[in-house]
Design a protein around this motif. Structure first.
Motif, PDB file in Angstrom:
ATOM      1  N   HIS A 129       0.802  -1.221   0.000  1.00 16.86           N
ATOM      2  CA  HIS A 129       0.000   0.000   0.000  1.00 16.86           C
ATOM      3  C   HIS A 129       0.836   1.273   0.000  1.00 16.86           C
ATOM      4  O   HIS A 129       0.287   2.370  -0.110  1.00 16.86           O
ATOM      5  N   GLY A 130       2.156   1.148   0.143  1.00 16.91           N
ATOM      6  CA  GLY A 130       3.013   2.319   0.136  1.00 16.91           C
ATOM      7  C   GLY A 130       2.787   3.245   1.316  1.00 16.91           C
ATOM      8  O   GLY A 130       2.883   4.470   1.184  1.00 16.91           O
ATOM      9  N   ILE A 131       2.507   2.662   2.469  1.00 18.39           N
ATOM     10  CA  ILE A 131       2.256   3.471   3.664  1.00 18.39           C
ATOM     11  C   ILE A 131       3.323   3.203   4.720  1.00 18.39           C
ATOM     12  O   ILE A 131       3.869   2.089   4.803  1.00 18.39           O
ATOM     13  N   THR A 132       3.616   4.201   5.509  1.00 18.33           N
ATOM     14  CA  THR A 132       4.588   4.062   6.599  1.00 18.33           C
ATOM     15  C   THR A 132       4.085   3.021   7.588  1.00 18.33           C
ATOM     16  O   THR A 132       2.960   3.108   8.084  1.00 18.33           O
ATOM     17  N   THR A 133       4.923   2.032   7.881  1.00 17.58           N
ATOM     18  CA  THR A 133       4.516   0.938   8.761  1.00 17.58           C
ATOM     19  C   THR A 133       5.612   0.681   9.788  1.00 17.58           C
ATOM     20  O   THR A 133       6.797   0.706   9.466  1.00 17.58           O
ATOM     21  N   VAL A 134       5.189   0.435  11.022  1.00 19.53           N
ATOM     22  CA  VAL A 134       6.094   0.218  12.150  1.00 19.53           C
ATOM     23  C   VAL A 134       5.717  -1.103  12.807  1.00 19.53           C
ATOM     24  O   VAL A 134       4.539  -1.334  13.095  1.00 19.53           O
ATOM     25  N   ASP A 135       6.693  -1.974  13.059  1.00 20.28           N
ATOM     26  CA  ASP A 135       6.422  -3.254  13.711  1.00 20.28           C
ATOM     27  C   ASP A 135       6.632  -3.151  15.213  1.00 20.28           C
ATOM     28  O   ASP A 135       7.717  -2.755  15.678  1.00 20.28           O
ATOM     29  N   ILE A 136       5.595  -3.522  15.951  1.00 16.96           N
ATOM     30  CA  ILE A 136       5.643  -3.494  17.415  1.00 16.96           C
ATOM     31  C   ILE A 136       4.998  -4.771  17.942  1.00 16.96           C
ATOM     32  O   ILE A 136       4.618  -5.650  17.174  1.00 16.96           O
ATOM     33  N   GLY A 137       4.845  -4.882  19.255  1.00 20.45           N
ATOM     34  CA  GLY A 137       4.144  -6.022  19.826  1.00 20.45           C
ATOM     35  C   GLY A 137       4.394  -6.164  21.306  1.00 20.45           C
ATOM     36  O   GLY A 137       4.869  -5.251  21.974  1.00 20.45           O
ATOM     37  N   VAL A 138       4.066  -7.340  21.815  1.00 15.51           N
ATOM     38  CA  VAL A 138       4.274  -7.690  23.218  1.00 15.51           C
ATOM     39  C   VAL A 138       5.249  -8.855  23.276  1.00 15.51           C
ATOM     40  O   VAL A 138       5.157  -9.799  22.482  1.00 15.51           O
ATOM     41  N   ALA A 139       6.189  -8.798  24.203  1.00 18.83           N
ATOM     42  CA  ALA A 139       7.193  -9.859  24.368  1.00 18.83           C
ATOM     43  C   ALA A 139       6.584 -11.047  25.110  1.00 18.83           C
ATOM     44  O   ALA A 139       6.009 -10.877  26.191  1.00 18.83           O
ATOM     45  N   ILE A 140       6.716 -12.239  24.527  1.00 25.08           N
ATOM     46  CA  ILE A 140       6.158 -13.438  25.134  1.00 25.08           C
ATOM     47  C   ILE A 140       7.188 -14.562  25.122  1.00 25.08           C
ATOM     48  O   ILE A 140       8.205 -14.493  24.437  1.00 25.08           O
ATOM     49  N   LEU A 141       6.906 -15.605  25.885  1.00 24.35           N
ATOM     50  CA  LEU A 141       7.635 -16.873  25.818  1.00 24.35           C
ATOM     51  C   LEU A 141       6.730 -17.931  25.187  1.00 24.35           C
ATOM     52  O   LEU A 141       5.509 -17.782  25.162  1.00 24.35           O
ATOM     53  N   SER A 142       7.345 -19.010  24.697  1.00 21.12           N
ATOM     54  CA  SER A 142       6.630 -20.162  24.122  1.00 21.12           C
ATOM     55  C   SER A 142       5.829 -19.791  22.886  1.00 21.12           C
ATOM     56  O   SER A 142       4.757 -20.348  22.639  1.00 21.12           O
ATOM     57  N   MET A 143       6.350 -18.853  22.081  1.00 21.97           N
ATOM     58  CA  MET A 143       5.641 -18.468  20.866  1.00 21.97           C
ATOM     59  C   MET A 143       5.400 -19.677  19.971  1.00 21.97           C
ATOM     60  O   MET A 143       6.269 -20.507  19.776  1.00 21.97           O
ATOM     61  N   HIS A 144       4.182 -19.777  19.440  1.00 31.07           N
ATOM     62  CA  HIS A 144       3.718 -20.841  18.548  1.00 31.07           C
ATOM     63  C   HIS A 144       3.472 -22.156  19.277  1.00 31.07           C
ATOM     64  O   HIS A 144       3.262 -23.186  18.626  1.00 31.07           O
ATOM     65  N   ALA A 145       3.490 -22.135  20.596  1.00 33.10           N
ATOM     66  CA  ALA A 145       3.074 -23.306  21.359  1.00 33.10           C
ATOM     67  C   ALA A 145       1.554 -23.302  21.501  1.00 33.10           C
ATOM     68  O   ALA A 145       0.881 -22.304  21.217  1.00 33.10           O
ATOM     69  N   ALA A 146       1.007 -24.418  21.949  1.00 31.21           N
ATOM     70  CA  ALA A 146      -0.439 -24.478  22.174  1.00 31.21           C
ATOM     71  C   ALA A 146      -0.868 -23.509  23.266  1.00 31.21           C
ATOM     72  O   ALA A 146      -2.015 -23.056  23.286  1.00 31.21           O
ATOM     73  N   ARG A 147       0.045 -23.190  24.188  1.00 32.21           N
ATOM     74  CA  ARG A 147      -0.181 -22.148  25.199  1.00 32.21           C
ATOM     75  C   ARG A 147       1.077 -21.299  25.285  1.00 32.21           C
ATOM     76  O   ARG A 147       2.187 -21.816  25.236  1.00 32.21           O
ATOM     77  N   GLU A 148       0.872 -19.995  25.425  1.00 36.81           N
ATOM     78  CA  GLU A 148       1.980 -19.049  25.450  1.00 36.81           C
ATOM     79  C   GLU A 148       1.955 -18.278  26.763  1.00 36.81           C
ATOM     80  O   GLU A 148       1.021 -18.407  27.563  1.00 36.81           O
ATOM     81  N   LEU A 149       2.984 -17.459  26.989  1.00 39.42           N
ATOM     82  CA  LEU A 149       3.158 -16.808  28.290  1.00 39.42           C
ATOM     83  C   LEU A 149       3.611 -15.370  28.099  1.00 39.42           C
ATOM     84  O   LEU A 149       4.541 -15.097  27.328  1.00 39.42           O
ATOM     85  N   CYS A 150       2.959 -14.450  28.810  1.00 38.11           N
ATOM     86  CA  CYS A 150       3.370 -13.045  28.767  1.00 38.11           C
ATOM     87  C   CYS A 150       3.189 -12.427  30.146  1.00 38.11           C
ATOM     88  O   CYS A 150       2.638 -13.042  31.056  1.00 38.11           O
ATOM     89  N   GLY A 151       3.648 -11.190  30.302  1.00 35.87           N
ATOM     90  CA  GLY A 151       3.399 -10.457  31.522  1.00 35.87           C
ATOM     91  C   GLY A 151       1.944 -10.013  31.591  1.00 35.87           C
ATOM     92  O   GLY A 151       1.348  -9.627  30.577  1.00 35.87           O
ATOM     93  N   ALA A 152       1.358 -10.050  32.764  1.00 34.42           N
ATOM     94  CA  ALA A 152      -0.062  -9.722  32.904  1.00 34.42           C
ATOM     95  C   ALA A 152      -0.356  -8.256  32.606  1.00 34.42           C
ATOM     96  O   ALA A 152      -1.479  -7.904  32.220  1.00 34.42           O
ATOM     97  N   LYS A 153       0.636  -7.372  32.758  1.00 37.45           N
ATOM     98  CA  LYS A 153       0.421  -5.950  32.505  1.00 37.45           C
ATOM     99  C   LYS A 153       0.544  -5.583  31.023  1.00 37.45           C
ATOM    100  O   LYS A 153      -0.025  -4.584  30.580  1.00 37.45           O
ATOM    101  N   ASP A 154       1.308  -6.356  30.279  1.00 37.98           N
ATOM    102  CA  ASP A 154       1.653  -5.953  28.914  1.00 37.98           C
ATOM    103  C   ASP A 154       0.458  -5.777  27.980  1.00 37.98           C
ATOM    104  O   ASP A 154       0.455  -4.850  27.157  1.00 37.98           O
ATOM    105  N   PRO A 155      -0.581  -6.636  28.037  1.00 34.58           N
ATOM    106  CA  PRO A 155      -1.734  -6.381  27.166  1.00 34.58           C
ATOM    107  C   PRO A 155      -2.371  -5.015  27.429  1.00 34.58           C
ATOM    108  O   PRO A 155      -2.771  -4.322  26.485  1.00 34.58           O
ATOM    109  N   PHE A 156      -2.456  -4.628  28.688  1.00 33.98           N
ATOM    110  CA  PHE A 156      -2.997  -3.317  29.065  1.00 33.98           C
ATOM    111  C   PHE A 156      -2.108  -2.192  28.545  1.00 33.98           C
ATOM    112  O   PHE A 156      -2.598  -1.193  28.003  1.00 33.98           O
ATOM    113  N   LEU A 157      -0.801  -2.357  28.687  1.00 31.87           N
ATOM    114  CA  LEU A 157       0.119  -1.320  28.218  1.00 31.87           C
ATOM    115  C   LEU A 157       0.046  -1.171  26.707  1.00 31.87           C
ATOM    116  O   LEU A 157       0.057  -0.050  26.173  1.00 31.87           O
ATOM    117  N   LEU A 158      -0.039  -2.287  25.989  1.00 26.88           N
ATOM    118  CA  LEU A 158      -0.175  -2.218  24.532  1.00 26.88           C
ATOM    119  C   LEU A 158      -1.453  -1.504  24.132  1.00 26.88           C
ATOM    120  O   LEU A 158      -1.450  -0.640  23.247  1.00 26.88           O
TER     121      LEU A 158
END
Length: 430
Positions: A391-420
């Protein structure tokens, strides 16, 4: 920097409910749409003419949702502020001829979707979810959220080297069991028809997948961690929906048109009509410009001023494998959203994008962190570079840091979803 925003556990509680109710991309977009409708958004159909009205609108197609809010006074050339995310997660998906089995066991034939950690699906109680398509092309969501399937691991007595290096054959070792006896053709569809209340002979197609029935939960002595399924990337979808709903409640000067773009099929390359490589986002943005009386020139001006935050999960530093991470970049849970950088454009962030993200975090009172991969560990990618290039638009990659990415269950800090969510709210509300 502004004062740090105090943590409200209510957002994370809401995320947990969203994760539990969204075992498939189709459920995820339905639940995101429901959150937006509570904020006054209305669905518009792609097959109908769009009006020039202001307010919140959304398009829903399969496992993808594009939602936007047109404030009073917005012109056709008003730029967009986009939160991009994806609704799909790596899992086990049901094959077209599902009923199989051997040696007195009834099983369900599955195909591996995306880059899942296969071992995390072993010896786990699984349900089935997705959609059924009837002969009249209507679709019905189905969610059997109870222990229905299981992929049994071979006992240690029959594989003495299992703890020295488990090797799973995707075809032979990942077929779940769901009963005893001989497989019968049509058995699964008859069962799902009964579960969903539709006639079995009306089912013309299906898109089904397995999911862990263990609900999301807080973890740790002080409940400071969150464990759950599909956080990659429903965490971002939920935060984006919450941010867009909040932006719609503060109809100030129309500096931008806020947008949520939740795509399907990111985990297998985004090449579909509902993926980021497809035309859906561009079509919606263009039609919105033209519905407001705009021209191609207005569309070009709007795109030139548009910024997208591509929000997807990233890697927190793993305490058991710190050598796998870049030594100077160790994102921590509850350290705030991460800015993802890769000079080879696996992420689309540049210095100008960093400034936009940092400003949004500052306005929200949210801390943030930087992420870059170890040079010996090539990183994955996201919808970010695809969106920027298509689309030719300015794009920035961000996110939340997690463990066990792509596992059936993953793990993150409880505050991070709120902060995002607060970062995204500040970004959309600028």
């Amino acid at each position: 920097m502004s004062e740090t925003m105090p943590f409200d556990r209510g957002h994370t509680d809401g995320l947990m409910s969203f994760l539990a109710a969204s075992p498939s991309p189709y459920h995820a977009v339905a639940n995101a749409a429901a959150l937006l409708e509570k904020a006054g958004f209305r669905r518009v159909l792609e097959t109908e003419a769009w009006d020039a009205g202001t307010g919140g609108k959304y398009v829903l197609r399969g496992g993808a949702l594009i939602a936007w809010y047109v404030p009073e006074g917005a012109t056709p050339a008003t730029p967009y502020r986009i939160v991009g995310a994806h609704t799909d997660s790596p899992n086990l998906r049901v094959k077209p001829v599902p009923d199989t089995g051997a040696h007195g066991w009834r099983q369900i034939a599955v195909e591996i979707y995306g880059g899942t950690l296969l071992n995390t699906w072993l010896d786990r109680d699984l349900g089935l979810s997705g959609r059924l398509t009837l002969r009249d092309r209507s679709t019905h969501l189905v969610n059997v959220d109870r222990a229905l399937l299981r992929v049994p691991q071979l006992a240690i007595h029959l594989d003495r080297q299992a703890n020295e290096g488990l090797k799973l054959d995707r075809q032979r070792h990942m077929t779940p069991v769901w009963g005893l006896g001989r497989p019968r053709e049509g058995d699964l569809l008859r069962f799902l028809a009964e579960e969903s209340g539709v006639p079995a002979d009306e089912i013309a197609g299906f898109d089904l997948m397995a999911h862990s029935v263990e609900p999301p939960s807080y973890l740790g002595r002080d409940r400071e961690l969150l464990a759950g399924p599909r956080m990659d990337n429903l965490l971002s979808v939920h935060a984006g929906a919450a941010a867009l709903a909040a932006a719609a409640q503060h109809d100030t000067a129309p500096t931008c048109v806020p947008v949520l773009a939740a795509f399907d099929h990111e985990e297998n390359g985004s090449q579909s009509d509902t993926g980021a490589q497809g035309p859906l986002l561009g079509s919606v943005l263009e039609r919105s410009v033209y519905a407001r009386g705009g021209s191609y020139e207005d569309r070009a001006r709007a795109y030139a001023g548009t910024v997208c935050l591509s929000s997807d999960t990233g890697h927190a530093v793993h305490p058991n494998y710190p050598e796998r991470h870049e030594p100077g970049h160790h994102p921590m849970p509850d350290g705030g959203p991460i800015l993802k950088v890769n000079v080879n454009q696996r992420y689309s962030t540049d210095g100008a994008g960093r400034a936009v993200f940092a400003a949004a975090c500052e306005r929200a009172g949210v801390p943030w962190q930087s992420f870059v991969s170890n040079n010996d560990m090539p990183c994955g990618t996201t919808i970010g570079p695809i969106t920027a290039a298509r689309h030719g638009i300015t794009t920035v990659d961000i996110g939340v840091a997690i463990l066990s990415m792509h596992a059936a269950r993953e793990l993150c800090g409880a505050k991070d979803p709120f902060l995002l969510a607060n970062c995204l709210t500040a970004f959309l509300g600028e």
